[in-house]
Each structure stands twice: as structure tokens, then as C-alpha cells.
Design a protein around this motif. Structure first.
Motif: not given
Length: 98
Positions: A9-15, A26-36
């Protein structure tokens, strides 16, 4: 050739790729860097946790809640297996096989 639906799944592949490369985030790092979005990230990480692919650590830092994610051994193996499958597909395509 079969792809692991958890990783494919594309979003999970990014994660998966982000955590594989950075070890922890962290949640914030993932959210900011992956723009999710919050909800999207939470849903995908929960799915990964249910599959025992990611571990979650919650703590307070400067009186603020912080959630940190890390791939488990099973998560790392699942991601590496998916990458191997993709490489095998590319090899087949380069050789002109179906």
C-alpha cells in the motif's frame, strides 16, 4: 509473484521505507516528512502495529506527549522481503519475461 499487501500500500510503503532508513521517528517527523494527515498516519501505523511490524513508544517530553515508532524485527524482514520481490520483478522485466 505476490506482493505483501501490508507493505505494498503506497502510504505504508513510505512509512516502512522511512522507518527502515531512520530506525526511529516521532509522529510529527513522519507526518511532516511524508506529508501525511494525522488520521491517515494513525490508521496506517495502527494497521502496521496490528501486524506486529512496528513498535510504539509513548512518553512525555517537556510535558508534551510524544509518540515514537520503530520497525520491529518482523517489520524489517517484511520490508526487506518486499524489496526483494520488487527487485525480482525488475529483473524479469529487464530480461523480457512475464
Amino acid at each position: 509473484m505476490e506482493f505483501d499487501k501490508l507493505v505494498h500500500q503506497p502510504t505504508r510503503l513510505q512509512i516502512f521505507a522511512y522507518l527502515y532508513r531512520h530506525d526511529r521517528a516521532t509522529f510529527s517527523e513522519l507526518q511532516d516528512d511524508l506529508e501525511i494527515t494525522d488520521g491517515n498516519l494513525s490508521a496506517h501505523v495502527q494497521r502496521m502495529e496490528e501486524a506486529d511490524a512496528v513498535s510504539i513508544e509513548k512518553q512525555f517530553v517537556d510535558r508534551r506527549p510524544q509518540t515514537t515508532y520503530e520497525l520491529t524485527d518482523k517489520g524489517r524482514e517484511t520490508f526487506e522481503s518486499h524489496v526483494d520481490t520488487l527487485e525480482a520483478l525488475l529483473d524479469q522485466l529487464e530480461r523480457g519475461e512475464e
